[in-house]
Structure formats: C-alpha cells, structure tokens
Design a protein around this motif. Structure first.
Motif, mmCIF file in Angstrom:
data_model
loop_
_atom_site.group_PDB
_atom_site.id
_atom_site.type_symbol
_atom_site.label_atom_id
_atom_site.label_comp_id
_atom_site.label_asym_id
_atom_site.label_seq_id
_atom_site.Cartn_x
_atom_site.Cartn_y
_atom_site.Cartn_z
ATOM 1 N N SER A 368 0.833 -1.196 0.000
ATOM 2 C CA SER A 368 0.000 0.000 0.000
ATOM 3 C C SER A 368 0.873 1.253 0.000
ATOM 4 O O SER A 368 1.909 1.310 0.677
ATOM 5 C CB SER A 368 -0.903 0.020 1.235
ATOM 6 N N ARG A 369 0.452 2.268 -0.731
ATOM 7 C CA ARG A 369 1.176 3.529 -0.747
ATOM 8 C C ARG A 369 1.157 4.218 0.615
ATOM 9 O O ARG A 369 1.981 5.100 0.877
ATOM 10 C CB ARG A 369 0.588 4.457 -1.806
ATOM 11 N N ALA A 370 0.244 3.842 1.481
ATOM 12 C CA ALA A 370 0.143 4.478 2.790
ATOM 13 C C ALA A 370 1.430 4.341 3.594
ATOM 14 O O ALA A 370 1.860 5.266 4.278
ATOM 15 C CB ALA A 370 -1.022 3.878 3.576
ATOM 16 N N GLY A 371 2.066 3.169 3.519
ATOM 17 C CA GLY A 371 3.303 2.950 4.264
ATOM 18 C C GLY A 371 4.532 3.495 3.576
ATOM 19 O O GLY A 371 5.570 3.676 4.211
ATOM 20 N N ALA A 372 4.437 3.742 2.273
ATOM 21 C CA ALA A 372 5.537 4.296 1.472
ATOM 22 C C ALA A 372 6.838 3.515 1.634
ATOM 23 O O ALA A 372 7.924 4.084 1.548
ATOM 24 C CB ALA A 372 5.761 5.774 1.820
ATOM 25 N N LEU A 373 6.734 2.198 1.850
ATOM 26 C CA LEU A 373 7.947 1.405 2.038
ATOM 27 C C LEU A 373 8.743 1.239 0.752
ATOM 28 O O LEU A 373 9.946 0.919 0.798
ATOM 29 C CB LEU A 373 7.591 0.038 2.617
ATOM 30 N N ASP A 374 8.098 1.461 -0.381
ATOM 31 C CA ASP A 374 8.831 1.392 -1.644
ATOM 32 C C ASP A 374 9.874 2.499 -1.764
ATOM 33 O O ASP A 374 10.782 2.426 -2.589
ATOM 34 C CB ASP A 374 7.854 1.474 -2.819
ATOM 35 N N ARG A 375 9.742 3.522 -0.916
ATOM 36 C CA ARG A 375 10.699 4.639 -1.005
ATOM 37 C C ARG A 375 12.122 4.184 -0.730
ATOM 38 O O ARG A 375 13.073 4.792 -1.259
ATOM 39 C CB ARG A 375 10.303 5.757 -0.044
ATOM 40 N N HIS A 376 12.286 3.159 0.083
ATOM 41 C CA HIS A 376 13.643 2.728 0.424
ATOM 42 C C HIS A 376 14.385 2.250 -0.821
ATOM 43 O O HIS A 376 15.529 2.648 -1.064
ATOM 44 C CB HIS A 376 13.598 1.616 1.472
ATOM 45 N N TRP A 377 13.739 1.391 -1.618
ATOM 46 C CA TRP A 377 14.375 0.897 -2.844
ATOM 47 C C TRP A 377 14.616 2.049 -3.814
ATOM 48 O O TRP A 377 15.705 2.183 -4.388
ATOM 49 C CB TRP A 377 13.499 -0.169 -3.498
ATOM 50 N N ARG A 378 13.603 2.907 -3.977
ATOM 51 C CA ARG A 378 13.734 4.026 -4.924
ATOM 52 C C ARG A 378 14.838 4.988 -4.507
ATOM 53 O O ARG A 378 15.638 5.447 -5.331
ATOM 54 C CB ARG A 378 12.402 4.767 -5.047
ATOM 55 N N ASN A 379 14.887 5.296 -3.218
ATOM 56 C CA ASN A 379 15.905 6.232 -2.748
ATOM 57 C C ASN A 379 17.310 5.656 -2.900
ATOM 58 O O ASN A 379 18.250 6.365 -3.289
ATOM 59 C CB ASN A 379 15.642 6.600 -1.284
#
Length: 412
Positions: A368-379
């Motif tokens: 879910s975008r709510a947790g924004a956990l994908d930011r770690h890989w992207r960053n």
C-alpha cells in the motif's frame, strides 16, 4: 561504528553519538513523519531548519567556533542516523558538508574563513557551479556565474546563471562558486548569500530522493559584494594527492547505509504487525513463521554488513584526512579512493536487494502507498545513480591488474 545495537541485539535508529549531542528526539520525529512527507510530496523545510538550529551542519567545527567539534568519522555516524530517519535530509546537506571540509583544510584562506563563519552561525552553504547538462566525455565543468561584472552604481559585482541538480540549494543560506572577475580577468571564488535574484525551482523529477531540494537554482543579476570575492585557492604542490573528491562518494554511500539500517528496523515492525499468513505456511501468525523469521535475519545481517562496509571506507577517509600535508598523504588518499569505490560496488548491489526483501517479508500487506515502504528501494537506486558503479568496477579491475590510478575528477 556509533553503536546502534540494542541490548537484546536488535537495531536502533539513533546512535549513542547522536544521543549525546541531544539529537535523538529530533531524529526520531523526522523518522516518524518520513512516510507522510513522501505521500504528500512535502518538502522538509521545518525539519531542515530544526537540524540547522541543532548544529547538524556545524558538526565538524570546533566548539569555540559554534560547532560540536566532531571528528570526520563521528560526523558520518550522525549523518547516517539522519539518513536512516529520512535519507532526503541527509543528502540535502552533502554539498554543505563538503564546503566545510574544504574550508577546514584551507582555513588560512579568507574565502574559507568566511565559509566557516557562516557555518558557525548555523547557516548552510550550497553550490552555484555545476557540470553542463550534456557534457561530452572528458569535458570539464562549466561555471554557472561564468562572469562577475563590476557594477559601479552598486559598488559590487553582478552575475547570472542556472545550476541544474542543485541538491539542497532550496534550503541553503549561501552559495559558492568560481567565476571570471571582469576588472582583472582572473578566476575568483565568490560567496553569495541568499537575496533577491536567487530562486529555486522544485523541478527535480527523480523517482526517489524527491524531497532533497534538487531542482534548478536560478541566479538573476545577483549582487556579490567585493568583500565576498576572493582569489582562487593556490595550486597544491606536485606531490600532493590529486584525489580531492572522495568525500562526496563516501557521503552518498553512507546515506545508503542509513537506508539499509532503516529497512532492518522497518522489517521488524512489518513482521510484528503482519496479521495474515498463507494457508500453506507452517504457523498461524506470520511472526511465528520460520521462513519469515529467517528472511528477517537475512535482512538484519545484510544491513549490518552494509554498515560495516561503509565504515571501512569512512575509516580510510579519516586516515587520509589525518595524513593531509604529510609525507603519507598520497598513499592514504589513494587508499581512501579505492576503498570508497569498493564500498560503492558492494553496497550498490546489496542495498537494493535488502529493500526488496522487505516487500517479500510483508507480501501484499505492505505494498500500500500508505506505508511508502517502496521509497527505500527508490531512494537507494537514485543515490547510487549519482556516480555509476560500473566505472568503479572497471577501475578496480584495472588497478588490480596494472596499477591503473583512479581519475581525479568529482565522481571519484
């Protein structure tokens, strides 16, 4: 380095070093709101201001000059804590920290004295020169304020230009660069404090590190007082080490190490709060599932290894700093550059994998975008892209075979 393990062996966000400085509450608050900023695309103006007021930008200055008197190694410990909380904020300070390091080495030069004075006032300093947007192989950097024209009516110099990829400039109080001074036709250094004529566009379109203030900085007929224009640094001796930009690479790698730590911390929370397991699993609750416990252990181990690899490069850089202007400077600086390249090759491979395992650990519960956990890989991927790993691998192989020396420009 920095002691980030809890008594029961887990990983904590804030090191002892940051806690001793009184940074722990601020760092924790930054971490708690990082996902929210990501979802809302909200620039961290308040968070940056708070870090400035605490003296994060002045970590390396002596206490009597308004700083905290930390060693280079200790500064990286605190910067990694900030990166673990929100890598955007740590990244935004990179160019400022480099200006401070350069000034500490040349503190007998009036330009660098000015940099240190501003830093002691809890201000941060960015760049107003850059590479061309589409440079050919081997091309040198171009100036943004290519020329400072003397304006007798203002009793000051005037210049204009644009800086692309102006990381952190949106939050900075002053800017430095090189230009041709019109009256004598010589290359000079200048220090421009933020004023009318300086604007920043938040037009950075990267899929990661979105809140670093890395858009375009525009300088339009900006006024630079004559007192803020200085002769260029004198050339160093022929036997001095020519690799002057290793700090930049180590700082970025240190930011990625901070993200890896955050992944390990988030992984524990993901597994603890995951409610449903697959019907073909071995346990009712995911936290009791052996295969998921093993993956959590792998994330923890790899994250710790990433931090240790970054520490090795930082230690080499500290030794290079300690050898400045000594007979050992060349060898120590070369060793630091090679160590930084080795760390980047390893960490750029491992860190994205660790971030990917976090999604495996949570499965559909964490996409879910709510947790924004994908930011770690992207960053991680965006930071890693700044200085391509492939060229580091090539150099390391050539050096092992033939003794080939690293390039001396800004990306090594």
């Amino acid at each position: 380095m920095g002691d980030t393990k809890t008594a029961n062996g887990g990983t904590r966000l804030v090191s002892v070093q940051s806690a001793q400085l009184g940074f722990n509450e601020t760092i924790s608050a930054i971490a708690e709101t990082a996902a929210e900023r990501e979802r809302e695309s909200r620039l961290p103006h308040e968070e940056i201001a708070r870090l400035k007021s605490l003296g994060f930008g002045a970590l390396r200055l002596p206490v009597e000059s308004g700083g905290h008197g930390l060693s280079l190694r200790e500064m990286f410990v605190v910067a990694r804590d900030i990166a673990a909380a929100d890598s955007n904020l740590a990244h935004a300070f990179r160019n400022h920290f480099w200006q401070v390091e350069a000034a500490l080495r040349r503190c007998d030069h009036p330009f660098h004295e000015h940099v240190l004075r501003l830093t002691g006032q809890r201000k941060t300093i960015g760049l107003s020169f850059t590479e061309t947007d589409a440079a050919a192989a081997g091309a040198r950097a171009s100036r943004v304020l290519s020329r400072l024209e003397w304006d007798a009516t203002r009793d000051a110099y005037v210049g204009s230009g644009d800086k692309v990829y102006a990381t952190g400039n949106l939050f900075n109080d002053a800017f430095v660069g090189l230009a041709i001074e019109s009256r004598a036709g010589r290359t000079v250094q200048y220090l421009l404090e933020r004023s009318s004529g300086v604007s920043d566009d938040d037009d950075w379109q990267g899929f990661g590190q979105r809140m670093t203030g890395s858009g375009t900085a525009r300088f339009r007929a900006v006024t630079v007082p004559a007192a803020h224009v200085y002769p260029a640094d004198p050339p160093r001796s022929d036997d001095a080490a020519p690799w002057g930009f290793t700090f930049h690479q180590v700082y970025l790698t240190n930011c990625i190490a901070g993200i890896a730590r955050r992944v390990a911390i988030d992984a524990v929370e993901v597994l603890r709060t995951r409610r449903r397991n697959y019907y073909h699993g071995d346990a009712t609750h995911p936290a009791e599932e052996p295969v998921l416990q093993a993956l959590l252990g792998r994330i923890r181990a790899y994250s710790a290894s990433v931090e240790a690899t970054a520490d090795r490069a930082i230690d080499a850089l500290q030794r290079a700093w300690d050898s400045f202007d000594t007979p050992n400077e060349y060898d120590a600086t070369l060793a630091a550059t090679l160590s930084a390249s080795e760390a980047k090759v390893v960490i750029d491979d491992l860190a994205p994998q660790i971030a990917s395992w976090l999604i495996d650990l949570g499965s559909g519960s964490v996409v879910s975008r709510a947790g924004a956990l994908d930011r770690h890989w992207r960053n991680i991927k965006v930071i890693a892209s700044h200085n391509p790993r492939l060229y580091k691998e090539k150099l390391l192989g050539q050096n092992a075979l033939t003794g080939q020396l690293p390039p001396t420009g800004a990306f090594f």
